[in-house]
Design a protein around this motif. Sequence first.
Motif, mmCIF file in Angstrom:
data_model
loop_
_atom_site.group_PDB
_atom_site.id
_atom_site.type_symbol
_atom_site.label_atom_id
_atom_site.label_comp_id
_atom_site.label_asym_id
_atom_site.label_seq_id
_atom_site.Cartn_x
_atom_site.Cartn_y
_atom_site.Cartn_z
ATOM 1 N N TYR A 1 36.577 9.354 93.296
ATOM 2 C CA TYR A 1 37.187 9.049 93.488
ATOM 3 C C TYR A 1 37.776 8.248 92.924
ATOM 4 C CZ TYR A 1 35.475 5.545 96.510
ATOM 5 O OH TYR A 1 35.213 4.722 97.351
ATOM 6 N N CYS B 1 43.068 9.639 94.624
ATOM 7 C CA CYS B 1 43.346 10.895 93.894
ATOM 8 C C CYS B 1 40.992 11.507 94.096
ATOM 9 C CB CYS B 1 42.985 10.148 92.352
ATOM 10 S SG CYS B 1 44.511 10.207 91.942
ATOM 11 N N ASN C 1 55.659 24.248 91.598
ATOM 12 C CA ASN C 1 54.367 23.833 90.801
ATOM 13 C C ASN C 1 53.746 24.442 92.234
ATOM 14 O OD1 ASN C 1 51.888 22.043 90.404
ATOM 15 N ND2 ASN C 1 53.248 21.313 88.541
ATOM 16 N N GLU C 2 52.468 24.604 91.997
ATOM 17 C CA GLU C 2 51.155 24.979 92.838
ATOM 18 C C GLU C 2 51.104 23.398 93.791
ATOM 19 O OE1 GLU C 2 48.985 28.391 92.453
ATOM 20 O OE2 GLU C 2 50.245 29.490 91.447
ATOM 21 N N VAL C 3 50.169 22.753 92.783
ATOM 22 C CA VAL C 3 49.199 21.558 93.252
ATOM 23 C C VAL C 3 50.495 20.651 93.708
ATOM 24 C CG1 VAL C 3 48.986 19.723 91.544
ATOM 25 C CG2 VAL C 3 48.390 21.411 90.877
ATOM 26 N N LEU C 4 51.691 20.419 93.195
ATOM 27 C CA LEU C 4 53.166 19.649 94.156
ATOM 28 C C LEU C 4 52.638 20.993 95.885
ATOM 29 C CD1 LEU C 4 55.344 18.521 92.095
ATOM 30 C CD2 LEU C 4 53.475 17.551 93.047
ATOM 31 N N SER C 5 52.629 21.604 95.951
ATOM 32 C CA SER C 5 53.108 22.382 97.088
ATOM 33 C C SER C 5 51.598 21.886 97.523
ATOM 34 C CB SER C 5 53.514 23.886 96.705
ATOM 35 O OG SER C 5 53.480 24.468 97.795
ATOM 36 N N THR C 6 50.713 22.007 97.531
ATOM 37 C CA THR C 6 49.234 21.806 97.881
ATOM 38 C C THR C 6 49.498 20.752 98.422
ATOM 39 O OG1 THR C 6 48.219 23.691 96.786
ATOM 40 C CG2 THR C 6 47.200 22.058 97.743
ATOM 41 N N ILE C 7 49.666 19.642 97.471
ATOM 42 C CA ILE C 7 49.317 18.099 98.168
ATOM 43 C C ILE C 7 50.639 18.149 99.017
ATOM 44 C CG2 ILE C 7 50.570 16.022 96.744
ATOM 45 C CD1 ILE C 7 48.840 16.561 94.217
ATOM 46 N N HIS C 8 52.059 18.710 98.867
ATOM 47 C CA HIS C 8 52.763 18.154 100.376
ATOM 48 C C HIS C 8 52.335 18.983 101.812
ATOM 49 C CE1 HIS C 8 56.818 17.631 101.519
ATOM 50 N NE2 HIS C 8 56.660 19.724 101.767
#
Length: 75
Positions: free
Chosen positions: A49, A75, A3-10
């Motif tokens: 936010y 967020c 998942n790109e979103v999770l990868s970015t957050i990580h």
Amino acid sequence: MANEVLSTIHSLHSTHGNFLRDRDVLDADVQTILQASGRAATASARQSYSIIVVRDQARMAAVVPYQAPVMLVCC
């Protein structure tokens, strides 16, 4: 991670470590932190936010590798 979103957050900066799990954080202290956060400067003074307060240890473990009595998710 697929998942790109999770990868970015990580990849974002965060604090890692185990905190005082056996010491509770009082609701009054959490409210003080939230009130101070609401007064912090933001881009264009929009304050667009949300802050999610998490006390459930199982949910915290699903998101981060460390443990704490409370987690604030911005967020």
